[in-house]
Design a protein around this motif. Sequence first.
Motif, PDB file in Angstrom:
ATOM      1  N   LEU A  29     107.315  43.761 110.398  1.00  0.00           N
ATOM      2  CA  LEU A  29     106.371  43.461 109.316  1.00  0.00           C
ATOM      3  C   LEU A  29     105.976  44.718 108.554  1.00  0.00           C
ATOM      4  O   LEU A  29     105.701  44.664 107.353  1.00  0.00           O
ATOM      5  N   ALA A  30     105.952  45.848 109.255  1.00  0.00           N
ATOM      6  CA  ALA A  30     105.603  47.116 108.604  1.00  0.00           C
ATOM      7  C   ALA A  30     106.797  47.762 107.912  1.00  0.00           C
ATOM      8  O   ALA A  30     106.646  48.793 107.245  1.00  0.00           O
ATOM      9  N   GLY A  31     107.991  47.165 108.045  1.00  0.00           N
ATOM     10  CA  GLY A  31     109.197  47.814 107.551  1.00  0.00           C
ATOM     11  C   GLY A  31     109.334  47.869 106.044  1.00  0.00           C
ATOM     12  O   GLY A  31     109.988  48.773 105.511  1.00  0.00           O
ATOM     13  N   THR A  32     108.743  46.919 105.317  1.00  0.00           N
ATOM     14  CA  THR A  32     108.914  46.893 103.861  1.00  0.00           C
ATOM     15  C   THR A  32     107.894  47.753 103.133  1.00  0.00           C
ATOM     16  O   THR A  32     108.111  48.107 101.973  1.00  0.00           O
ATOM     17  N   VAL A  37     106.099  51.765  98.584  1.00  0.00           N
ATOM     18  CA  VAL A  37     105.479  53.058  98.276  1.00  0.00           C
ATOM     19  C   VAL A  37     106.498  53.976  97.603  1.00  0.00           C
ATOM     20  O   VAL A  37     106.170  54.692  96.642  1.00  0.00           O
ATOM     21  N   GLN A  38     107.747  53.970  98.080  1.00  0.00           N
ATOM     22  CA  GLN A  38     108.806  54.753  97.437  1.00  0.00           C
ATOM     23  C   GLN A  38     108.955  54.361  95.971  1.00  0.00           C
ATOM     24  O   GLN A  38     109.058  55.218  95.083  1.00  0.00           O
ATOM     25  N   LEU A  62     103.983  58.948 104.322  1.00  0.00           N
ATOM     26  CA  LEU A  62     104.123  59.671 105.583  1.00  0.00           C
ATOM     27  C   LEU A  62     103.361  58.971 106.703  1.00  0.00           C
ATOM     28  O   LEU A  62     103.831  58.892 107.843  1.00  0.00           O
ATOM     29  N   GLY A  63     102.173  58.451 106.397  1.00  0.00           N
ATOM     30  CA  GLY A  63     101.398  57.723 107.398  1.00  0.00           C
ATOM     31  C   GLY A  63     102.114  56.467 107.875  1.00  0.00           C
ATOM     32  O   GLY A  63     102.143  56.178 109.078  1.00  0.00           O
ATOM     33  N   LEU A  64     102.712  55.729 106.934  1.00  0.00           N
ATOM     34  CA  LEU A  64     103.441  54.514 107.296  1.00  0.00           C
ATOM     35  C   LEU A  64     104.682  54.834 108.139  1.00  0.00           C
ATOM     36  O   LEU A  64     104.982  54.140 109.117  1.00  0.00           O
ATOM     37  N   VAL A  65     105.396  55.893 107.748  1.00  0.00           N
ATOM     38  CA  VAL A  65     106.590  56.280 108.501  1.00  0.00           C
ATOM     39  C   VAL A  65     106.214  56.719 109.910  1.00  0.00           C
ATOM     40  O   VAL A  65     106.902  56.378 110.895  1.00  0.00           O
ATOM     41  N   GLY A  69     107.413  54.938 113.296  1.00  0.00           N
ATOM     42  CA  GLY A  69     108.152  55.686 114.300  1.00  0.00           C
ATOM     43  C   GLY A  69     107.504  55.625 115.676  1.00  0.00           C
ATOM     44  O   GLY A  69     108.197  55.471 116.692  1.00  0.00           O
ATOM     45  N   LEU A  70     106.170  55.718 115.747  1.00  0.00           N
ATOM     46  CA  LEU A  70     105.478  55.651 117.027  1.00  0.00           C
ATOM     47  C   LEU A  70     105.600  54.261 117.656  1.00  0.00           C
ATOM     48  O   LEU A  70     105.760  54.135 118.877  1.00  0.00           O
ATOM     49  N   THR A  71     105.522  53.239 116.813  1.00  0.00           N
ATOM     50  CA  THR A  71     105.685  51.878 117.328  1.00  0.00           C
ATOM     51  C   THR A  71     107.088  51.670 117.890  1.00  0.00           C
ATOM     52  O   THR A  71     107.270  51.068 118.955  1.00  0.00           O
TER      53      THR A  71
END
Length: 324
Positions: A29-32, A37-38, A62-65, A69-71
């Motif tokens: 769900l967070a992938g898009t 943002v890009q 950067l926050g979303l990435v 990554g942590l998830t």
Amino acid sequence: MPKSLFGFVFLVGRHHQIAIAALSIVLFLAGTAPLEVQRRIINAATDGGAYQTILFLVLAYLGLVLLEGLTKLMLNIYRGWIGEIAVRWLRKSALAASERSGEAPFDALAEGVQLSIIIAEAEPVGGFVGTSISEPLLQAGILVAVGGYMIFLQPLMALAVAVVFLPQIGFVPLMQAAINRRVETKITVMRHVSQSMVQHVATNDALDAQGDRIERLFALNMSVFRIKFTMNFMMNLMTQLGYAGIFALGGYYVVTGKTEIGTVVAFISGLSKIRDPWGELIDWYRDLKVTQVKYAMIRDASDAARLQEDEMVEDTAAADAMEA
């Protein structure tokens, strides 16, 4: 052992599978969000937007990435842990079958099968347990989410991207079936190698037979490599055709003023995001089919060992009864 592979998956840890599936849903769900943002960063830069706005968007990206990554890190560790639990279960089951034989040991073939299961066969089957449900859920979720976002931005460009993936639905199952047949033969040959090692027979004929088996394993592995890497080549070719379609249609739409340059960039990033989960989904499908073959052979070996044990118990009881 359960009859089906997924029966074994739920036997080992159904509650953990639910937790892993929940993490997978959060991840796709967070992938898009980074794609959007890009797109906004590129459009703000090309339209002469305020640098403060661009900087804020970069920090948000950067926050979303970092969150994504942590998830994913947490998900991968969790899946690895579940897989190792399943490997340990299979190995202990094979060891327990050997210990139950008591003073009447199994024949060399049975011992060779157990040796092969403990050393080589348990790990890929158990490892699949960790990804059996979460992997297709995660990758299919990313495909749907990113694909839906691309359709929302530009339906015709999204259709051009989708078309290049359709041939894979045809050739991947056919090529995977050919790999499965070779994997089954390879496991059988490996078990005969283990059987010969258990017997400790050092005659010339036995050594020649063992050498032939090694050559057979080499030929089978090379055959699998040829099919597997040909499949990868064809999949990569389809992906490059997708990029070509984006460049052609996207360039036309930008030149004619029908879309923004940020949309084309988002499509290029989106195809990268689609390519990776599509490849992972194909890999999962290949692992599924191969693991089903391996699990069925382990299950059959376990059933055969239990049947042999029951027959030995019955023979012992009959002998005791005759003596009485």
